[in-house]
Design a protein around this motif. Sequence first.
Motif, short mmCIF file in Angstrom:
data_model
loop_
_atom_site.label_atom_id
_atom_site.label_comp_id
_atom_site.label_asym_id
_atom_site.label_seq_id
_atom_site.Cartn_x
_atom_site.Cartn_y
_atom_site.Cartn_z
N PRO A 43 -56.07 -24.76 -3.79
CA PRO A 43 -54.64 -24.87 -4.09
C PRO A 43 -54.38 -24.79 -5.59
O PRO A 43 -55.18 -25.28 -6.40
CB PRO A 43 -54.25 -26.26 -3.54
CG PRO A 43 -55.32 -26.61 -2.56
CD PRO A 43 -56.57 -25.96 -3.07
N VAL A 44 -53.27 -24.18 -5.96
CA VAL A 44 -52.86 -24.10 -7.35
C VAL A 44 -52.22 -25.44 -7.73
O VAL A 44 -51.21 -25.84 -7.16
CB VAL A 44 -51.86 -22.96 -7.57
CG1 VAL A 44 -51.34 -22.95 -9.01
CG2 VAL A 44 -52.51 -21.62 -7.24
N GLY A 45 -52.83 -26.13 -8.68
CA GLY A 45 -52.34 -27.43 -9.10
C GLY A 45 -51.69 -27.39 -10.47
O GLY A 45 -51.60 -26.33 -11.12
N ALA A 46 -51.25 -28.56 -10.93
CA ALA A 46 -50.56 -28.65 -12.22
C ALA A 46 -51.45 -28.18 -13.37
O ALA A 46 -50.97 -27.53 -14.31
CB ALA A 46 -50.09 -30.08 -12.45
N ALA A 47 -52.75 -28.50 -13.31
CA ALA A 47 -53.66 -28.08 -14.39
C ALA A 47 -53.82 -26.57 -14.41
O ALA A 47 -53.89 -25.95 -15.49
CB ALA A 47 -55.02 -28.76 -14.22
N ASP A 48 -53.87 -25.93 -13.23
CA ASP A 48 -53.96 -24.47 -13.17
C ASP A 48 -52.72 -23.83 -13.79
O ASP A 48 -52.80 -22.83 -14.52
CB ASP A 48 -54.11 -24.00 -11.72
CG ASP A 48 -55.36 -24.55 -11.06
OD1 ASP A 48 -56.44 -24.42 -11.64
OD2 ASP A 48 -55.24 -25.11 -9.96
N LEU A 49 -51.55 -24.40 -13.49
CA LEU A 49 -50.31 -23.86 -14.04
C LEU A 49 -50.27 -24.03 -15.55
O LEU A 49 -49.77 -23.15 -16.28
CB LEU A 49 -49.11 -24.55 -13.39
CG LEU A 49 -48.95 -24.31 -11.89
CD1 LEU A 49 -47.78 -25.11 -11.35
CD2 LEU A 49 -48.76 -22.83 -11.58
N LEU A 50 -50.79 -25.15 -16.05
CA LEU A 50 -50.85 -25.37 -17.50
C LEU A 50 -51.72 -24.30 -18.16
O LEU A 50 -51.32 -23.70 -19.18
CB LEU A 50 -51.39 -26.76 -17.79
CG LEU A 50 -51.66 -27.08 -19.28
CD1 LEU A 50 -50.35 -27.03 -20.06
CD2 LEU A 50 -52.33 -28.43 -19.42
N LEU A 51 -52.89 -24.04 -17.61
CA LEU A 51 -53.77 -23.01 -18.17
C LEU A 51 -53.07 -21.65 -18.18
O LEU A 51 -53.15 -20.91 -19.17
CB LEU A 51 -55.06 -22.92 -17.36
CG LEU A 51 -56.04 -24.09 -17.46
CD1 LEU A 51 -57.23 -23.85 -16.54
CD2 LEU A 51 -56.50 -24.30 -18.88
N ALA A 52 -52.39 -21.33 -17.08
CA ALA A 52 -51.72 -20.03 -16.99
C ALA A 52 -50.62 -19.93 -18.04
O ALA A 52 -50.47 -18.88 -18.69
CB ALA A 52 -51.15 -19.84 -15.59
N ARG A 53 -49.85 -20.98 -18.23
CA ARG A 53 -48.78 -20.95 -19.22
C ARG A 53 -49.33 -20.83 -20.64
O ARG A 53 -48.81 -20.07 -21.46
CB ARG A 53 -47.89 -22.19 -19.07
CG ARG A 53 -47.06 -22.21 -17.79
CD ARG A 53 -46.07 -23.36 -17.77
NE ARG A 53 -45.23 -23.28 -16.58
CZ ARG A 53 -45.39 -24.03 -15.49
NH1 ARG A 53 -46.37 -24.92 -15.45
NH2 ARG A 53 -44.59 -23.90 -14.45
N VAL A 54 -50.37 -21.61 -20.92
CA VAL A 54 -50.98 -21.54 -22.25
C VAL A 54 -51.52 -20.14 -22.52
O VAL A 54 -51.45 -19.64 -23.65
CB VAL A 54 -52.10 -22.60 -22.37
CG1 VAL A 54 -52.94 -22.36 -23.61
CG2 VAL A 54 -51.51 -24.01 -22.40
#
Length: 368
Positions: free
Chosen positions: A143-154
């Motif tokens: 599952p895509v979690g908050a940490a994955d979304l942070l990496l993608a945004r960065v």
Amino acid sequence: MTQRLPPSLTPLEIALAALLNGLEPLAPVELPLAAAAGCIAAGAPLLAAHPPHDIATADGWAVCANDLVGASSYSPLPLTKAPPWVEAGEAMPAGCDCVLDADAVEMSGPLVQVLAEGVPGQGVRRAGSDIAERMPAGLEGDPVGAADLLLARVAGLDKLGVRRPRLRIVNVPGATATMDMIAGIAHAAGLAVETRQAGARDQASIADMLDASSCDLLLTVGGSGVGRRDAAVMALARRGEVLAHGLALQPGRTAAVGRLGRIPVVALPGSPDHALAAWLALVVPLIDHLSARWPRRHVTLPLARKIASGVGIAEMALLSLEHQAWMPLAVGEWPLQAMARADAWLLVPASHEGFAAGTPVGAYLVRE
């Protein structure tokens, strides 16, 4: 005409196999980051190293630690010129590997003195320390979690590749609270959820809502039992195919599985406990298959108290975590308060009479 259960109940594993037969995982789609939360990662891009160069993590003086050996307030180290000043987030100057606090450098006219030693890496974030070169933006099958979304945004991404089943829920009047519960769970799991309301509890009204276009999975909620006003399974038979009605599963005995063309259908009972049990036992494995998700993690702990179960029916148990052991809250029948308190659930196979106290069992977490 009234719905009837067959003379013998269908074993859970047979109903699930019929539901999954011939189904392939969905093709990945790209979604905006906010919409990708909770979905299962698929075909995630490989990221560039971040930060691309050493950056300061604190405001201060950029220096080379090897040039400051022995410096202290008792033995200041004189410099010919002031070292460069950096703000947090700025690139480190060439040849500098640490950042000293503002008061570690004393300036009096042309005289510059360093009053403290430095440690390589102090106040510095190294190149590639946040994101390693060619690191995937999310692990395939997880599952895509908050940490994955942070990496993608960065990393500057605005979309991620995921598998996201489209779920349509048809609510039979009288089961709205249960439907809302199931829809909420599905939303939290990252599914694209659409809800529809049947006009009445009769077969024709329910059948009119059984449209399998633009969805990957269809659920009905309510009307799967054998009461005089239950007609969901007959409506499914009218529009598609009923593969099994009446499962050797408790709670969840009156659930049904079928197809509308190639689209799998699960008829959930209107009672919240029976609907939730059928969701966990039937719908969750189906969603995981469509999403190509890795097997869910289970937590093995000893039972604090025995679980007794009848042979011939798979029984679902709700558990709470107490003193590093699983405490049974409810088996077979689930009060709403047990559903609210549960930390995990356990399926007792139809071939088992239960588990003795102290037996290690692997339970699946209610909230991952």
